[in-house]
Enzyme design. Structure first.
Site, short mmCIF file in Angstrom:
data_model
loop_
_atom_site.label_atom_id
_atom_site.label_comp_id
_atom_site.label_asym_id
_atom_site.label_seq_id
_atom_site.Cartn_x
_atom_site.Cartn_y
_atom_site.Cartn_z
N ASP A 169 22.22 9.40 -59.52
CA ASP A 169 21.54 9.87 -60.74
C ASP A 169 20.04 9.59 -60.66
O ASP A 169 19.50 9.31 -59.59
CB ASP A 169 22.16 9.20 -61.97
CG ASP A 169 22.27 10.14 -63.14
OD1 ASP A 169 21.22 10.57 -63.64
OD2 ASP A 169 23.40 10.46 -63.55
N HIS A 189 18.61 9.02 -68.14
CA HIS A 189 19.85 9.69 -67.79
C HIS A 189 20.75 8.82 -66.91
O HIS A 189 21.96 8.69 -67.15
CB HIS A 189 19.53 11.01 -67.08
CG HIS A 189 20.69 11.92 -66.87
ND1 HIS A 189 21.50 11.85 -65.76
CD2 HIS A 189 21.16 12.93 -67.62
CE1 HIS A 189 22.42 12.80 -65.83
NE2 HIS A 189 22.24 13.46 -66.96
N SER A 245 26.89 15.94 -68.44
CA SER A 245 26.49 14.72 -67.73
C SER A 245 27.20 13.50 -68.28
O SER A 245 27.43 12.53 -67.55
CB SER A 245 24.98 14.50 -67.89
OG SER A 245 24.25 15.25 -66.98
#
Length: 932
Positions: free
Chosen positions: A161, A217, A374
């Site tokens: 990620d 994220h 996600s």
């Protein structure tokens, strides 16, 4: 704390009006090369080095030198040691590199490096994770799952990620630290990575995958999978007690490069039993990326979990759509498909993805909510970790099956989900059921083999055999039958039953002896149709399941391959391939050898600013002048040849403010023959050009551009001109295996402009900075009477040619035909013989279609004649030029006639069929003449 994401949806280059037309982003100048099996890893690569030098490639490195060697005990495993990476000059197009490298015979595939992006949505500002409860854990039945297992610290989830907040209070104690390589500047564990104590930053190739920008994220994905449980802080990950390994793959605000697939290999080689991928992109299928996924899942037995994507359409997103990957779509809190979620038959299951609270990343103690697939995927990754902890005997493929078969299929009972039946996998994640017991059954088709193999798609009227391998992953299944049905009106299943019988756990069966049989509709099939097929499994013990596969039919090109020379004609004027990526089309090949042509196509021009083509322009882009009016369609047999292709395309009308078009409609026609032998080395191409503008085009140039890259040393070829046969030909001057060429047919003048692709700056045509319209016009118009018609000299170079002709005047609404032959042969003599056969053949076809001259235009007598020929013209015809052409299209007699006509003699000519052309100010006269 409430977090409002202000990022756009990143889907490989942005969104286009039609989802299917989204072009995946690539890293400029970066190539992936895989050698064929049999070349030892780490060898000198001597076979491909000449081609690499011709491409000016630099930085050639073995991508994965330390990966595990394939084992016979792992069917389907791959050897990543054969994969290399290099950098080439950015103006170079992929088709050029691909042709050069494949021509060596040592390369399996050549691909660009695709750039993927995170999958998250802007968060609803109402979400406030400090006041909301983690309802998603109830929706996925996580609490019941934790009653059965709370994971195990030996199970590691690799999180690939963005950067991470490694000291976050809910993450820091869950990291899988590598105590065998502490931070001391030494590679203590000898794995090729110095001080990889807490993961690795693949994007920058260093040991610090920590947070580098405002992007949280990565930290949120990690928290959903593996945030610490029972510490009285924040939330907990679905994986409960399982560990996680931080792997940064995006460069963030610091210069670097996307490295998602390198991270997958790293995770698999460093003990991650589960790998989460909350990122991807629409389209851009890659054999390299599939190889990486296969290696991790098969060679290393890792469970790969990927977000299905945030494109709200039925499209393929990668890596989620690759084999061996568990694809996860998103639902809202009520189980309804989320408004942003991608859906397709490659989705395996869904999980909640709207306003999901998790660990933050701005501070060491913040929490926030996020939305997107996600945040659905890491929930499934955490569940996979629990399954592996609860049932350590299961292989990765079985873990995926267990999660699929225990999903909640009741979501399809919701009215809003009815349109998506079969497109959200087997249902929503049910952690409790997944870890409760091993009482599920699942059979899967693990291999589908189409024969004949046509990787670029099947044409209308084709028949196909489909052999499948069925593998049972869980409990034994009794009396299994697999039925194949078509979900497309353009493909019919003629034989669709495979009686498998009883199938024990981890055993498989194949129908190779009696494969499925399919047929593509003979007509009415839309261009580039992806036909959906369904495998329906039924067992006598009550087991039922569905699986889907697609087959591409009616690709937007037609193949001429009746003879030894095979060539793709696209619907928009290109030869070999439809675009610079070589993704559509089979190229040009001789006797089923390696590709010969990296790029080719039709060029039209009337001035340096009015040029029409679909060839390279600047960088990796191509011009898009032509658009299809009638798709290129093959007739076999055709009225004149064993195979014929016909299609129609045009460019736009020129705009006074933007005069970059010519304004011509083109009817293309190609012909190929299986017999006699003299015709097997040639393909005839003729183009009927109609002026769509209100002005006379003077003059209109038409030509064929070819960038040949021939076997042997494709970067060292020579281009020469044969003025007798009006043929530009190309060959390897050192060890020629095949000669290729393009020839002008008919009576129109012939020109050739040979180009050294690597010529220095200042050269009239300098391809290093692209191929501009002005350069294309120069190549088309500057080849007539040119003294130097050769490129590559005696030593050879990377060469291209433009072979051209011209129509002096084309009035509004009028049409004119230009014709060429594309040729290939083992020797120059055979190539020239093919050129002579092409000229004779074309002249015969023209003579056969020329009508007798109307009396009002004059008289020609006697016909047949023994020598003298009298030509009488109307008084208004004016002074004229008479030409007599032989069967090869050569002018053998020429004379000037007065206004009323005159006499010419054919006495010096041998007996045979000839063509008389008389042209004057008032028109022209064409007549067949027989010399007795």
């Amino acid at each position: 704390m409430r977090q409002i994401f202000t990022f756009l949806i990143l889907l490989c280059g942005g969104l286009l009006p039609a989802w299917g037309q989204v072009a995946p982003a690539t890293a400029p100048g970066q190539l992936i090369i895989k050698l064929k099996q049999g070349l030892a890893p780490g060898s000198s690569l001597g076979t491909v080095q000449p081609a690499l030098r011709a491409l000016a490639a630099t930085g050639l490195t073995q991508k994965f030198p330390f990966t595990q060697v394939p084992s016979p005990e792992q069917p389907g495993s791959v050897d990543l040691r054969l994969i290399y990476h290099c950098t080439v000059p950015t103006p170079l197009n992929l088709a050029k590199a691909r042709a050069l490298l494949l021509a060596t015979g040592a390369v399996e595939y050549v691909e660009p490096v695709y750039v993927r992006a995170p999958f998250y949505q802007p968060n609803d500002p109402r979400a406030d994770s400090t006041q909301s409860s983690a309802t998603y854990l109830k929706l996925i039945n996580a609490y019941r799952g934790w009653d059965a297992t709370q994971g195990d610290t030996s199970i590691v989830i690799g999180i690939t990620d963005t950067g991470f907040r490694l000291n976050h209070e809910d993450l820091v104690r869950q990291i899988k630290y590598n105590y065998a390589d502490p931070i001391n500047g030494i590679d203590d564990d000898k794995d090729g990575y110095i001080d990889n104590f807490r993961g690795w930053d693949m994007a920058h190739n260093n040991n610090d995958p920590s947070y580098e920008s405002v992007d949280v994220h990565g930290s949120m994905s990690a928290g959903l999978a593996a945030a610490q449980a029972n510490n009285g802080k924040g939330f907990l990950g679905v994986g409960f007690g399982c560990k996680w390994l931080p792997l940064q793959i995006f460069p963030g605000s610091v210069p670097g490069a996307f490295a998602g697939y390198e991270a997958i290999v790293y995770a698999a080689d460093h003990g991650c039993q589960i790998i989460n991928m909350s990122w991807g992109g629409v389209g851009g299928y890659s054999r390299f990326e599939q190889d990486v996924c296969t290696y991790a899942a098969v060679n290393r037995d890792a469970v790969l979990v990927a977000a299905a994507g945030n494109t709200p359409a039925n499209v393929l997103v990668y890596p989620a759509s690759y084999d061996h990957v568990l694809a996860v779509a998103a639902t809202d809190g009520g189980g309804v498909i989320a408004a942003f979620s991608t859906y397709n038959t490659r989705v395996d299951l869904a999980a909640t993805g709207v306003e999901i609270p998790s660990t933050g990343g701005v501070t060491d103690t913040d929490y926030r909510a996020g939305t997107g697939t996600s945040f659905s995927a890491p929930q499934v990754a955490g569940a996979a970790a629990l399954v592996r902890a609860r049932f350590p005997q299961l292989r990765a493929e079985q873990v995926r099956a267990q999660l699929r078969r225990t999903a909640n299929a009741a979501i399809y009972n919701l009215p809003a989900n009815v349109p998506y039946i079969g497109l959200l996998g087997t249902g929503t994640l049910n952690v409790g059921k997944a870890v409760a017991a091993l009482n599920q059954r699942e059979a899967r088709v693990v291999q589908s083999t189409y024969l004949p193999a046509k990787p670029t798609g099947y044409t209308p009227g084709d028949t196909i055999s489909l052999a499948v391998t069925v593998r049972n992953l869980l409990l034994p299944i009794s009396g299994l039958t697999v039925t194949l049905t078509s979900q497309s009106p353009y493909v019919t299943v003629r034989q669709g039953t495979f009686a498998v019988g009883n199938l024990a756990t981890l055993t498989q069966a194949t129908n190779e002896a009696a494969p499925f049989r399919l047929a593509v509709a003979a007509s009415g099939v839309p261009v580039n149709t992806s036909a959906l097929l369904r495998y329906h499994f039924v067992g006598s013990d009550g087991y039922q399941a569905d699986q889907y596969v697609t087959v591409l039919v009616n690709p937007d090109f037609a193949q001429l391959d009746a003879g030894d020379l095979s060539l793709s004609l696209t619907s928009r004027g290109n030869l070999g391939y439809d675009d610079l990526t070589a993704a559509v089309g089979l190229g040009a090949r001789y006797r089923d050898g390696e590709p010969l042509l990296s790029e080719g196509g039709l060029l039209l021009a009337t001035s340096p600013t009015r040029v029409a083509d679909r060839l390279r322009s600047r960088g990796s882009a191509s011009r898009q002048s032509f658009f299809t009016l009638a798709q290129a369609v093959r007739l076999a047999p055709g009225p004149r040849a064993d195979q014929e292709v016909r299609g129609t395309f045009r460019d736009s009308l020129p705009d006074p403010q933007l005069p970059r078009s010519v304004g011509v409609r083109v009817r293309q026609h190609g012909q190929s023959w299986a017999t006699p032998a003299a015709r097997r080395n040639l393909i005839l191409l003729d183009y009927s050009l109609r002026n769509l503008t209100a002005d006379t085009l003077k003059a209109l140039y038409a030509g064929i551009f070819t960038d040949w890259d021939l076997p042997g040393n494709p970067g060292l070829n020579v281009a020469r001109w044969d003025s007798v046969n009006r043929l530009s030909y190309c060959f390897d001057p050192v060890a020629s295996q095949v000669y290729t060429g393009v020839q002008v047919l008919g009576p129109r003048p012939a020109g050739v402009y040979a180009i050294n692709n690597g010529a220095p700056a200042g050269t009239p045509i300098y391809l290093a900075d692209g191929f501009s319209p002005a350069e294309k016009y120069l190549a088309l118009s500057g080849g007539f009477g040119r003294t130097n018609r050769e490129a590559g000299a005696n030593q050879g170079a990377d060469v291209s040619t433009v072979v051209s002709t011209l129509v002096p005047r084309l009035a509004p609404g009028d049409s004119a035909t230009v014709a060429f032959a594309v040729l290939a042969a083992p020797s120059l003599a055979e190539l020239q013989a093919a050129a002579q056969a092409a000229a004779a053949l074309y002249t015969q076809q023209v003579l056969a279609t020329v009508p007798a001259a109307p009396a009002v235009l004059g008289q020609v007598y006697p016909n047949p004649t023994t020598g003298e020929l009298h030509i009488r013209l109307p008084t208004q015809f004016g002074p004229a030029t008479a030409q007599v052409l032989d069967a090869l299209g050569r002018v053998v007699v020429q004379a000037t006639l007065p206004a009323t006509g005159g006499e010419i003699t054919l006495a010096a000519l041998p007996a045979g069929l000839y063509l008389l052309r008389v042209a004057g100010p008032a028109g022209s006269l064409v007549q067949r003449i027989v010399r007795e």
